[in-house]
Design a protein around this motif. Structure first.
Motif, PDB file in Angstrom:
ATOM      1  N   PRO A  28       0.989  -1.304  -0.010  1.00 47.75           N
ATOM      2  CA  PRO A  28       0.092  -0.120  -0.189  1.00 47.75           C
ATOM      3  C   PRO A  28       0.889   1.543  -0.385  1.00 47.75           C
ATOM      4  CG  PRO A  28      -1.238  -2.002   1.328  1.00 47.75           C
ATOM      5  CD  PRO A  28       0.211  -2.240   0.649  1.00 47.75           C
ATOM      6  N   GLU A  29       2.030   1.688   0.738  1.00 43.44           N
ATOM      7  CA  GLU A  29       3.112   2.881   0.988  1.00 43.44           C
ATOM      8  C   GLU A  29       3.098   3.045  -0.475  1.00 43.44           C
ATOM      9  OE1 GLU A  29       5.318  -0.599   2.473  1.00 43.44           O
ATOM     10  OE2 GLU A  29       3.386  -0.453   2.110  1.00 43.44           O
ATOM     11  N   GLU A  30       3.082   1.981  -1.416  1.00 43.51           N
ATOM     12  CA  GLU A  30       4.078   2.815  -2.910  1.00 43.51           C
ATOM     13  C   GLU A  30       3.033   2.964  -3.391  1.00 43.51           C
ATOM     14  OE1 GLU A  30       5.431  -0.570  -5.165  1.00 43.51           O
ATOM     15  OE2 GLU A  30       5.726  -2.123  -3.426  1.00 43.51           O
ATOM     16  N   CYS A  31       1.485   3.343  -2.962  1.00 43.20           N
ATOM     17  CA  CYS A  31       0.559   3.942  -3.829  1.00 43.20           C
ATOM     18  C   CYS A  31       1.190   5.756  -4.356  1.00 43.20           C
ATOM     19  CB  CYS A  31      -0.050   4.147  -3.050  1.00 43.20           C
ATOM     20  SG  CYS A  31      -1.144   2.594  -2.932  1.00 43.20           S
ATOM     21  N   ARG A  32       2.481   6.297  -2.796  1.00 45.94           N
ATOM     22  CA  ARG A  32       3.362   7.702  -2.800  1.00 45.94           C
ATOM     23  C   ARG A  32       3.090   8.097  -3.057  1.00 45.94           C
ATOM     24  NH1 ARG A  32       4.241   6.577   3.337  1.00 45.94           N
ATOM     25  NH2 ARG A  32       2.557   5.677   4.640  1.00 45.94           N
ATOM     26  N   THR A  33       4.224   7.092  -4.286  1.00 47.74           N
ATOM     27  CA  THR A  33       4.764   7.545  -5.683  1.00 47.74           C
ATOM     28  C   THR A  33       4.148   7.291  -6.662  1.00 47.74           C
ATOM     29  OG1 THR A  33       5.695   5.547  -5.647  1.00 47.74           O
ATOM     30  CG2 THR A  33       6.826   6.351  -4.085  1.00 47.74           C
ATOM     31  N   LYS A  34       3.302   7.054  -6.591  1.00 44.91           N
ATOM     32  CA  LYS A  34       2.765   6.716  -8.243  1.00 44.91           C
ATOM     33  C   LYS A  34       1.866   8.110  -8.651  1.00 44.91           C
ATOM     34  CE  LYS A  34       4.412   2.757  -8.370  1.00 44.91           C
ATOM     35  NZ  LYS A  34       5.661   2.527  -8.926  1.00 44.91           N
ATOM     36  N   SER A  35       1.894   8.160  -9.838  1.00 44.15           N
ATOM     37  CA  SER A  35       0.534   9.589 -11.140  1.00 44.15           C
ATOM     38  C   SER A  35      -0.045   9.057 -11.755  1.00 44.15           C
ATOM     39  CB  SER A  35       1.462  10.380 -10.936  1.00 44.15           C
ATOM     40  OG  SER A  35       2.605  10.287 -11.721  1.00 44.15           O
ATOM     41  N   PHE A  36      -0.935   9.132 -12.365  1.00 43.45           N
ATOM     42  CA  PHE A  36      -1.572   8.509 -13.795  1.00 43.45           C
ATOM     43  C   PHE A  36      -2.078   9.648 -14.537  1.00 43.45           C
ATOM     44  CE2 PHE A  36      -2.777   6.824 -10.060  1.00 43.45           C
ATOM     45  CZ  PHE A  36      -2.956   5.250 -10.857  1.00 43.45           C
ATOM     46  N   LYS A  37      -1.466   9.468 -15.507  1.00 43.57           N
ATOM     47  CA  LYS A  37      -1.836  10.240 -17.321  1.00 43.57           C
ATOM     48  C   LYS A  37      -2.473   9.377 -18.548  1.00 43.57           C
ATOM     49  CE  LYS A  37       1.231  12.855 -20.546  1.00 43.57           C
ATOM     50  NZ  LYS A  37       2.546  13.792 -20.557  1.00 43.57           N
ATOM     51  N   ALA A  38      -3.111   9.950 -18.804  1.00 48.67           N
ATOM     52  CA  ALA A  38      -4.740   9.693 -20.011  1.00 48.67           C
ATOM     53  C   ALA A  38      -3.699  10.524 -21.264  1.00 48.67           C
ATOM     54  CB  ALA A  38      -5.639   9.589 -19.152  1.00 48.67           C
ATOM     55  N   GLY A  39      -3.123  11.129 -21.359  1.00 50.87           N
ATOM     56  CA  GLY A  39      -3.258  12.252 -22.755  1.00 50.87           C
ATOM     57  C   GLY A  39      -4.717  12.504 -22.997  1.00 50.87           C
ATOM     58  N   LEU A  40      -5.209  12.541 -22.867  1.00 54.53           N
ATOM     59  CA  LEU A  40      -7.164  12.846 -23.622  1.00 54.53           C
ATOM     60  C   LEU A  40      -7.794  13.633 -22.234  1.00 54.53           C
ATOM     61  CD1 LEU A  40      -8.079   9.804 -24.366  1.00 54.53           C
ATOM     62  CD2 LEU A  40      -7.204  12.041 -26.281  1.00 54.53           C
ATOM     63  N   GLU A  41      -8.352  15.107 -23.380  1.00 52.71           N
ATOM     64  CA  GLU A  41      -8.589  15.560 -22.160  1.00 52.71           C
ATOM     65  C   GLU A  41     -10.540  15.628 -21.939  1.00 52.71           C
ATOM     66  OE1 GLU A  41      -8.089  19.058 -20.815  1.00 52.71           O
ATOM     67  OE2 GLU A  41      -6.315  18.050 -21.221  1.00 52.71           O
ATOM     68  N   LYS A  42      -9.845  14.685 -21.098  1.00 47.49           N
ATOM     69  CA  LYS A  42     -11.612  13.770 -20.634  1.00 47.49           C
ATOM     70  C   LYS A  42     -11.639  13.552 -19.659  1.00 47.49           C
ATOM     71  CE  LYS A  42     -12.448  11.384 -24.937  1.00 47.49           C
ATOM     72  NZ  LYS A  42     -12.646  10.371 -25.903  1.00 47.49           N
ATOM     73  N   PRO A  43     -12.817  13.012 -18.755  1.00 45.72           N
ATOM     74  CA  PRO A  43     -13.142  12.749 -16.877  1.00 45.72           C
ATOM     75  C   PRO A  43     -12.631  11.729 -17.138  1.00 45.72           C
ATOM     76  CG  PRO A  43     -15.172  13.214 -17.964  1.00 45.72           C
ATOM     77  CD  PRO A  43     -14.182  13.426 -19.726  1.00 45.72           C
ATOM     78  N   ILE A  44     -12.100  11.276 -15.353  1.00 49.43           N
ATOM     79  CA  ILE A  44     -11.855  10.437 -15.658  1.00 49.43           C
ATOM     80  C   ILE A  44     -12.665   9.461 -13.909  1.00 49.43           C
ATOM     81  CG2 ILE A  44      -9.156   8.614 -14.349  1.00 49.43           C
ATOM     82  CD1 ILE A  44      -7.837  10.362 -15.984  1.00 49.43           C
ATOM     83  N   VAL A  45     -12.242   8.030 -14.341  1.00 47.79           N
ATOM     84  CA  VAL A  45     -13.279   7.690 -13.201  1.00 47.79           C
ATOM     85  C   VAL A  45     -12.770   6.379 -12.900  1.00 47.79           C
ATOM     86  CG1 VAL A  45     -15.337   6.502 -12.775  1.00 47.79           C
ATOM     87  CG2 VAL A  45     -15.302   8.067 -13.554  1.00 47.79           C
ATOM     88  N   VAL A  46     -12.246   5.904 -11.509  1.00 48.49           N
ATOM     89  CA  VAL A  46     -11.534   4.820 -11.173  1.00 48.49           C
ATOM     90  C   VAL A  46     -12.513   3.980 -11.196  1.00 48.49           C
ATOM     91  CG1 VAL A  46      -9.748   3.327  -9.509  1.00 48.49           C
ATOM     92  CG2 VAL A  46      -9.390   6.390 -10.014  1.00 48.49           C
ATOM     93  N   THR A  47     -12.143   2.960 -11.403  1.00 46.05           N
ATOM     94  CA  THR A  47     -14.171   1.681 -11.727  1.00 46.05           C
ATOM     95  C   THR A  47     -13.253   1.242 -10.250  1.00 46.05           C
ATOM     96  OG1 THR A  47     -12.987   1.004 -14.238  1.00 46.05           O
ATOM     97  CG2 THR A  47     -14.922   2.541 -13.485  1.00 46.05           C
ATOM     98  N   GLU A  48     -12.385   0.595  -9.900  1.00 45.50           N
ATOM     99  CA  GLU A  48     -12.022  -0.745  -9.022  1.00 45.50           C
ATOM    100  C   GLU A  48     -10.779  -0.495  -8.544  1.00 45.50           C
ATOM    101  OE1 GLU A  48     -11.931  -4.829 -10.547  1.00 45.50           O
ATOM    102  OE2 GLU A  48     -13.525  -4.105 -11.909  1.00 45.50           O
ATOM    103  N   PHE A  49     -11.175  -0.958  -7.657  1.00 46.46           N
ATOM    104  CA  PHE A  49      -9.451  -0.604  -6.436  1.00 46.46           C
ATOM    105  C   PHE A  49      -9.841  -1.401  -5.148  1.00 46.46           C
ATOM    106  CE2 PHE A  49     -10.889   3.744  -5.482  1.00 46.46           C
ATOM    107  CZ  PHE A  49     -10.882   3.791  -3.607  1.00 46.46           C
ATOM    108  N   GLY A  50      -9.054  -1.295  -4.141  1.00 46.29           N
ATOM    109  CA  GLY A  50      -9.355  -1.956  -3.343  1.00 46.29           C
ATOM    110  C   GLY A  50      -8.026  -3.655  -3.073  1.00 46.29           C
ATOM    111  N   GLY A  51      -8.796  -4.257  -2.121  1.00 45.68           N
ATOM    112  CA  GLY A  51      -8.215  -5.048  -1.622  1.00 45.68           C
ATOM    113  C   GLY A  51      -9.414  -6.435  -0.365  1.00 45.68           C
ATOM    114  N   GLY A  52      -8.153  -7.916  -0.288  1.00 51.20           N
ATOM    115  CA  GLY A  52      -9.502  -8.725   0.293  1.00 51.20           C
ATOM    116  C   GLY A  52      -9.737  -8.646   1.805  1.00 51.20           C
TER     117      GLY A  52
END
Length: 604
Positions: free
Chosen positions: A492-516
């Motif tokens: 989980p702590e690796e999330c602190r170093t990550k970022s995201f780039k889509a390259g399109l001028e469109k809204p973003i929805v994160v459709t799944e994340f989590g764990g058991g």
């Protein structure tokens, strides 16, 4: 194969061909507000383990019974062997728990006061996956798809007494089905939603499509556009669309060559939204038919990196949901199930639900209208689909047509999704692009998306940027993706170093994340399967996604634990996917309150 077996199959094939009726298949919308006779309840059944459709050379749908003590019949329906409809057979009989194959259901019933001025249809809300429907010894038709409704006309076959409807359902998994061979959910077999006999006039309104015209959203006088479809040989000359609260009673001329379109100009229209789920009673009359519905009026569109509801930005505070009541271990099939699921989502602070990964029961969509819950709907275009098979594309279009026909008039439904977790290949991208174009051609009032996969991290990038270059995104209104960093790879702590780039001028929805997490199992934040691990993962994931430029919403996976044969870790999973924020007993896990706090911080 022996000569005797070949002869048996030949006889059965002849019987089926002689009895198969290519009855006109007419989609009938809004079955809740039509005159009908429910066939729900206990049905007798026969297990057809070898999937022959007959036993002893006798087709099951013929309903053979011994005429005397010398007569040979090698199968039988009995009151001692019954299944509840609606409901999956898997949870009703221990011996059918993991059964995949054919089961034939029989229901006997009387129908009083049959009128020569009426038409009658048998309607099935859903049955998984291939279904053969017969009445009084005649096959009406066959349907493919486990989650969408269908109907067949029975006017000429229905009797006042001693009717028998026999329905064969096969839930086998095949490579050219939708979904394909492997899914991460339970393959409930059987008649899983309501069965009804619907009564309508000789010519009737079988469907209608009514929505607010977004081009006039900013004007004082707004426009409602609609289309009416009729079934019958002698169409009425006129129809009326009535909205009493808006003082509308408009007469329109019926187009005898096809669908009848109309436009209503209205002032002082109250728009539907999660904060104000306003519904208007809309009635359509034509000839001797009359149908009413509760309809909300709203617009949904995108502008740059925003999703606009009624012209205003909205953040989708969502959660994913399977169409299963974990307390009963069955498909949801009643209003109490719908209230339970939407009640939990409302308590979580949601204004949005992703109905994964197939069409859910209509009752939850209608309840979402009343409660003000926005919805994402999709087909199970998922792992292993045969993208290069044109017949599979036809199936996808047919199933989407049935879902759109059913839910077009629901204000809560705002997004159609064309796929989940599919690798970008040439065949796949063409398939889904064609499907997106098809959906837009029959419904331009909603947005289109798909849950995509991310690319690898950019080589040598100092900020560990994940990129999204799926060519399908050009076809989508919303960029959506699933990301399980900290569960499937990394911590989980690796999330602190990550970022995201889509390259399109469109809204973003994160459709799944989590764990058991197993509810009630506790440890420190690095103990896998503990509530504390899931809680920590949610905190780190939410902080990571909240930094995305253009983030317009999220639907973590998932509201409630659900059954899945892929999840068999003893004493932890035991056949359940444990990524739910609520256990199969209805108890909330610690991560539930992490997400609830985040949604509260986002405001209304």
């Amino acid at each position: 194969m022996t000569t005797q077996k070949l002869m048996l199959l030949f006889i059965l094939a002849i019987c089926f061909s002689l009895s198969y009726s290519q009855a006109q298949k007419i989609f009938i919308s809004n079955t809740f507000n039509r005159t009908c006779t429910s066939l729900n309840g206990k049905w007798q059944y026969v297990v057809d383990a070898y999937e022959t459709g007959g036993m002893g050379g006798m087709p099951i749908f013929r309903n053979y019974e011994p005429k005397d003590k010398s007569d040979r019949v090698e199968y039988g329906f009995t009151s001692g062997r019954t299944l509840w409809v609606p409901g999956s057979w898997n949870i009703q009989k221990p011996e059918l728990n993991y059964y995949e194959g054919s089961v034939w259901y029989r229901k006997t019933f009387n129908k009083e006061n049959i009128s020569k001025d009426k038409r009658y249809f048998i309607y099935i809300g859903a049955s998984n996956y291939k279904t053969t429907v017969s009445l009084n010894g005649k096959i009406l038709g066959k349907h493919e798809g486990g989650f969408t409704p269908f109907s067949y006309e029975v006017t000429d076959l229905l009797k006042e007494k001693d009717n028998y409807v026999i329905i064969g359902v096969n839930n086998s998994r095949e490579a050219d089905y939708i979904p394909a061979k492997v899914t991460d959910w339970f393959n409930h077999g059987g008649i899983t939603r309501d069965v009804k006999i619907i009564e309508v006039p000789k010519t009737f309104i079988n469907n209608y499509f009514i929505a607010l015209d977004k081009s006039a959203l900013n004007f004082k006088t707004k426009k409602i556009k609609g289309k009416i479809q009729f079934a019958g040989s002698e169409l009425p000359k006129k129809a009326n669309v009535i909205i009493p609260e808006l003082k509308i009673d408009k007469e329109i001329s019926v187009n005898e060559e096809g669908d009848t379109e109309f436009t209503l100009e209205v002032k002082h229209l109250e728009l539907w939204s999660p904060e104000n789920p306003k519904l208007y009673t809309v009635t359509i009359t034509a000839g001797s038919d009359k149908i009413s519905d509760e309809i909300g009026f709203r617009t949904i569109e995108t502008k740059g990196k925003q999703i606009l509801l009624n012209g205003k930005p909205v953040f989708l505070k969502g959660i994913c949901l399977h169409d299963e009541n974990p307390l009963r271990k069955d498909r949801t099939n009643n209003i109490e199930d719908a209230k339970l699921m939407l009640g939990w989502a409302r308590e979580l602070g949601c204004n949005f639900l992703r109905l994964a990964h197939y069409p859910h029961q209509e009752k939850i969509v209608r309840l979402a209208d009343k409660m003000g819950m926005l919805l994402w709907e999709e087909l199970p275009l998922y792992w292993g689909i045969q993208w290069g098979n044109p017949e599979v594309l036809k199936k996808a279009k047919a199933q989407y047509t049935e879902m759109i026909n059913r839910d077009y008039n629901r204000a809560s439904s705002i997004i159609w999704s064309v796929a989940n977790e599919t690798a970008p290949t040439e065949d796949r991208t063409k398939f889904l692009s064609d499907l997106a174009d098809y959906i837009r051609s029959i419904d331009d009032t909603r947005l289109i998306s798909a849950a995509c996969k991310k690319d690898q991290e950019a080589d040598g990038h100092p900020d560990s940027v994940y990129t999204y270059n799926d060519p399908l995104m050009e076809k989508l209104d919303i960029i959506s993706f699933n990301e399980y960093l900290g569960w499937y790879g990394g911590f989980p702590e690796e999330c602190r170093t990550k970022s995201f780039k889509a390259g399109l001028e469109k809204p973003i929805v994160v459709t799944e994340f989590g764990g058991g997490a197993l509810q009630g199992f506790h440890g420190d934040s690095l103990t896998r399967w503990s509530e504390e691990f899931q809680e920590y993962l949610y905190k780190e994931s939410i902080a990571m996604f909240d930094k995305i430029d253009g983030l317009a919403g999220m639907t973590p996976w998932i509201l409630v634990d659900f059954q899945s044969p892929l999840r068999q870790l003893p004493e932890i999973q035991d056949g359940w996917n444990r990524k739910g924020l609520i256990s199969e007993k209805g108890y909330k896990k610690k991560a539930f309150f992490v997400l609830k706090e985040y949604y509260e911080s986002k405001g209304r």
